[in-house]
Design a protein around this motif. Sequence first.
Motif, PDB file in Angstrom:
ATOM      1  N   PRO A 195       0.913  -0.992  -0.066  1.00  0.00           N
ATOM      2  CA  PRO A 195      -0.034  -0.153  -0.048  1.00  0.00           C
ATOM      3  C   PRO A 195       0.840   1.327   0.187  1.00  0.00           C
ATOM      4  CG  PRO A 195      -0.573  -1.561   1.661  1.00  0.00           C
ATOM      5  CD  PRO A 195       0.313  -2.129   1.000  1.00  0.00           C
ATOM      6  N   VAL A 196       0.599   2.278  -0.599  1.00  0.00           N
ATOM      7  CA  VAL A 196       1.080   3.644  -0.637  1.00  0.00           C
ATOM      8  C   VAL A 196       1.011   4.258   0.643  1.00  0.00           C
ATOM      9  CG1 VAL A 196       1.247   5.832  -1.711  1.00  0.00           C
ATOM     10  CG2 VAL A 196       0.690   3.764  -3.149  1.00  0.00           C
ATOM     11  N   VAL A 197       2.191   4.446   1.249  1.00  0.00           N
ATOM     12  CA  VAL A 197       2.248   5.138   2.582  1.00  0.00           C
ATOM     13  C   VAL A 197       2.642   6.476   2.524  1.00  0.00           C
ATOM     14  CG1 VAL A 197       2.369   2.838   3.761  1.00  0.00           C
ATOM     15  CG2 VAL A 197       4.441   3.964   3.061  1.00  0.00           C
ATOM     16  N   ASP A 198       3.243   6.897   1.667  1.00  0.00           N
ATOM     17  CA  ASP A 198       3.683   8.191   1.443  1.00  0.00           C
ATOM     18  C   ASP A 198       2.612   9.145   0.786  1.00  0.00           C
ATOM     19  OD1 ASP A 198       5.044  10.655   0.756  1.00  0.00           O
ATOM     20  OD2 ASP A 198       6.890   9.770   0.095  1.00  0.00           O
ATOM     21  N   LEU A 199       2.309  10.106   1.499  1.00  0.00           N
ATOM     22  CA  LEU A 199       1.049  10.539   0.792  1.00  0.00           C
ATOM     23  C   LEU A 199       1.545  11.909   0.158  1.00  0.00           C
ATOM     24  CD1 LEU A 199      -1.678  10.204   3.625  1.00  0.00           C
ATOM     25  CD2 LEU A 199      -1.409   8.774   1.567  1.00  0.00           C
ATOM     26  N   GLY A 200       2.775  12.073  -0.114  1.00  0.00           N
ATOM     27  CA  GLY A 200       3.439  13.443  -0.463  1.00  0.00           C
ATOM     28  C   GLY A 200       3.575  14.568   0.270  1.00  0.00           C
ATOM     29  N   PHE A 201       3.247  14.717   1.310  1.00  0.00           N
ATOM     30  CA  PHE A 201       3.351  15.613   2.103  1.00  0.00           C
ATOM     31  C   PHE A 201       4.640  16.139   2.550  1.00  0.00           C
ATOM     32  CE2 PHE A 201      -1.029  13.892   4.061  1.00  0.00           C
ATOM     33  CZ  PHE A 201      -1.484  14.624   3.157  1.00  0.00           C
ATOM     34  N   TYR A 202       5.664  14.997   2.727  1.00  0.00           N
ATOM     35  CA  TYR A 202       7.104  15.598   2.884  1.00  0.00           C
ATOM     36  C   TYR A 202       7.478  16.384   1.649  1.00  0.00           C
ATOM     37  CZ  TYR A 202      12.079  15.293   3.659  1.00  0.00           C
ATOM     38  OH  TYR A 202      13.550  15.408   3.772  1.00  0.00           O
ATOM     39  N   THR A 203       7.274  15.969   0.585  1.00  0.00           N
ATOM     40  CA  THR A 203       7.691  16.692  -0.734  1.00  0.00           C
ATOM     41  C   THR A 203       6.883  18.058  -0.616  1.00  0.00           C
ATOM     42  OG1 THR A 203       7.839  14.705  -2.009  1.00  0.00           O
ATOM     43  CG2 THR A 203       7.559  16.707  -3.241  1.00  0.00           C
ATOM     44  N   ARG A 204       5.701  18.240  -0.165  1.00  0.00           N
ATOM     45  CA  ARG A 204       4.945  19.563   0.100  1.00  0.00           C
ATOM     46  C   ARG A 204       5.611  20.374   0.677  1.00  0.00           C
ATOM     47  NH1 ARG A 204      -1.544  20.389   1.466  1.00  0.00           N
ATOM     48  NH2 ARG A 204      -1.321  22.845   1.903  1.00  0.00           N
ATOM     49  N   ALA A 205       6.253  19.936   2.022  1.00  0.00           N
ATOM     50  CA  ALA A 205       6.724  20.693   3.016  1.00  0.00           C
ATOM     51  C   ALA A 205       8.056  21.346   2.256  1.00  0.00           C
ATOM     52  CB  ALA A 205       7.174  19.827   4.234  1.00  0.00           C
ATOM     53  N   GLN A 206       8.848  20.578   1.666  1.00  0.00           N
ATOM     54  CA  GLN A 206      10.093  21.175   1.094  1.00  0.00           C
ATOM     55  C   GLN A 206       9.583  22.115  -0.143  1.00  0.00           C
ATOM     56  OE1 GLN A 206      12.935  17.779   0.107  1.00  0.00           O
ATOM     57  NE2 GLN A 206      11.267  16.476   0.881  1.00  0.00           N
ATOM     58  N   ARG A 207       8.425  21.940  -0.849  1.00  0.00           N
ATOM     59  CA  ARG A 207       8.082  22.883  -1.761  1.00  0.00           C
ATOM     60  C   ARG A 207       7.599  24.390  -1.093  1.00  0.00           C
ATOM     61  NH1 ARG A 207       4.264  20.344  -3.729  1.00  0.00           N
ATOM     62  NH2 ARG A 207       5.575  19.549  -5.486  1.00  0.00           N
ATOM     63  N   GLU A 208       7.150  24.209   0.064  1.00  0.00           N
ATOM     64  CA  GLU A 208       6.590  25.407   0.807  1.00  0.00           C
ATOM     65  C   GLU A 208       8.022  26.038   1.390  1.00  0.00           C
ATOM     66  OE1 GLU A 208       3.202  25.630   2.928  1.00  0.00           O
ATOM     67  OE2 GLU A 208       1.868  24.451   1.942  1.00  0.00           O
ATOM     68  N   ILE A 209       8.705  25.396   1.851  1.00  0.00           N
ATOM     69  CA  ILE A 209      10.249  25.869   2.427  1.00  0.00           C
ATOM     70  C   ILE A 209      11.126  26.603   1.368  1.00  0.00           C
ATOM     71  CG2 ILE A 209      12.195  25.385   3.664  1.00  0.00           C
ATOM     72  CD1 ILE A 209      10.772  23.202   5.130  1.00  0.00           C
ATOM     73  N   GLY A 210      10.811  26.054   0.192  1.00  0.00           N
ATOM     74  CA  GLY A 210      11.710  26.595  -1.029  1.00  0.00           C
ATOM     75  C   GLY A 210      12.963  25.578  -1.232  1.00  0.00           C
ATOM     76  N   LEU A 307      17.594  20.515   4.401  1.00  0.00           N
ATOM     77  CA  LEU A 307      16.721  21.098   3.704  1.00  0.00           C
ATOM     78  C   LEU A 307      15.726  21.916   4.494  1.00  0.00           C
ATOM     79  CD1 LEU A 307      15.863  18.337   1.111  1.00  0.00           C
ATOM     80  CD2 LEU A 307      17.517  20.214   0.784  1.00  0.00           C
ATOM     81  N   SER A 308      15.974  22.070   5.919  1.00  0.00           N
ATOM     82  CA  SER A 308      14.992  22.885   6.491  1.00  0.00           C
ATOM     83  C   SER A 308      15.176  24.442   6.237  1.00  0.00           C
ATOM     84  CB  SER A 308      15.349  22.692   8.072  1.00  0.00           C
ATOM     85  OG  SER A 308      15.421  21.414   8.449  1.00  0.00           O
ATOM     86  N   ARG A 309      14.249  25.100   6.900  1.00  0.00           N
ATOM     87  CA  ARG A 309      14.466  26.500   6.753  1.00  0.00           C
ATOM     88  C   ARG A 309      15.858  26.963   7.520  1.00  0.00           C
ATOM     89  NH1 ARG A 309       8.705  26.622   7.790  1.00  0.00           N
ATOM     90  NH2 ARG A 309       7.645  27.740   6.051  1.00  0.00           N
ATOM     91  N   GLU A 310      16.353  28.268   6.934  1.00  0.00           N
ATOM     92  CA  GLU A 310      17.657  28.643   7.324  1.00  0.00           C
ATOM     93  C   GLU A 310      18.079  28.411   8.544  1.00  0.00           C
ATOM     94  OE1 GLU A 310      20.873  32.188   6.224  1.00  0.00           O
ATOM     95  OE2 GLU A 310      19.087  31.976   5.236  1.00  0.00           O
ATOM     96  N   PRO A 311      17.335  29.073   9.422  1.00  0.00           N
ATOM     97  CA  PRO A 311      17.911  29.123  10.953  1.00  0.00           C
ATOM     98  C   PRO A 311      18.206  27.653  11.562  1.00  0.00           C
ATOM     99  CG  PRO A 311      15.985  30.353  10.696  1.00  0.00           C
ATOM    100  CD  PRO A 311      16.094  29.830   9.633  1.00  0.00           C
ATOM    101  N   ALA A 312      17.296  26.518  11.230  1.00  0.00           N
ATOM    102  CA  ALA A 312      17.459  25.392  11.639  1.00  0.00           C
ATOM    103  C   ALA A 312      18.737  24.607  10.619  1.00  0.00           C
ATOM    104  CB  ALA A 312      16.234  24.459  11.464  1.00  0.00           C
TER     105      ALA A 312
END
Length: 329
Positions: A195-210, A307-312
């Motif tokens: 079954p597919v367990v990766d719903l794509g949210f980690y990818t979306r998070a990286q997209r929103e972070i840039g 790949l986190s935001r710059e402070p982290a």
Amino acid sequence: MVREEEWVADLLGAGFECRPLVLSSDGAPGSSDDPPCATLVRSLPSAPTRIWGSLRNVDVLYVHGWSDYFFQSGLAELFTSRGARFFALDLRRYGRSLRAGEPPGYTASLEVYDEEIEAALEVMATADTGRRLVLLGHSTGGLTLTLWAARHPGRAAALVLNSPWLELQLGPLGRQAVAPLVGARARWDPLGAHPVVDLGFYTRAQREIGTLPQAPDGWRPERGFPTHPGWLAAVIAGHARVAAGVDVGCPALVLLSSRSVSPLRWDDAMTAADSVLVVDDIARAATRIGGLVTIARIDDAIHDVFLSREPARRIAEAHVEHFLHAVVR
């Protein structure tokens, strides 16, 4: 085995080169008749721009995680700006090494990757030149390098793990419960569907972070590669070895987010937490990999802390610099 190959320009552009590493056939189901290959990428230092914490005597070897490949040019610069030589592997059936028709990312044993690691080290000639080896692994690559270092004590001077996948998301008891079922299916249906367990949210998070890379088609799909019983059995076997206790034979730094968030539905917190692993379980497992392990929990870091935001991200980089200044300078 390593054939003589020329370094050629890499897709990352100026300052990066790559070369194939032709490997022995591993008999993986669904693979082509041609022997598999891995790809070694390198970035060499010019004059170091940062003298404090100089790493002129260091070679870094990076191994990526699941459904991934090497693209982090900024991570390479972290080391080359301090004088280190930086190398990265795209393992067989990943990224630059993935061939049409192959099952992406598939392996029936994490020990199979010993061949490309050894081939990379032969090309790097680290030991021959008296330089010190630093292993750097992310997620599944962190598990792979942990187990390699434990089987080859004394080869690495330091191990840096970026959210290493040292324990199944179900925790130790859950892993022990599912291991016999996964192992049985792996024996008769290694390439069966999961079954597919990766719903794509980690990818979306990286997209929103840039920080989402522009990957060639198929190299880093939004919902990850399909998973198979043979591959999952190999990963669970690696987790079991870590849980039993291993010794990587060198100081280790483990970088983790300070918290996890559920991967089952989108939450804005996914841009500032690990939505892939249960970081508390990983921190506990990390205490089983050697005698000198530093665990750094970083606020607002995602699964790949670099790949986190710059402070982290800057905090993670500072941890790496201070750690290596102490153990391999």
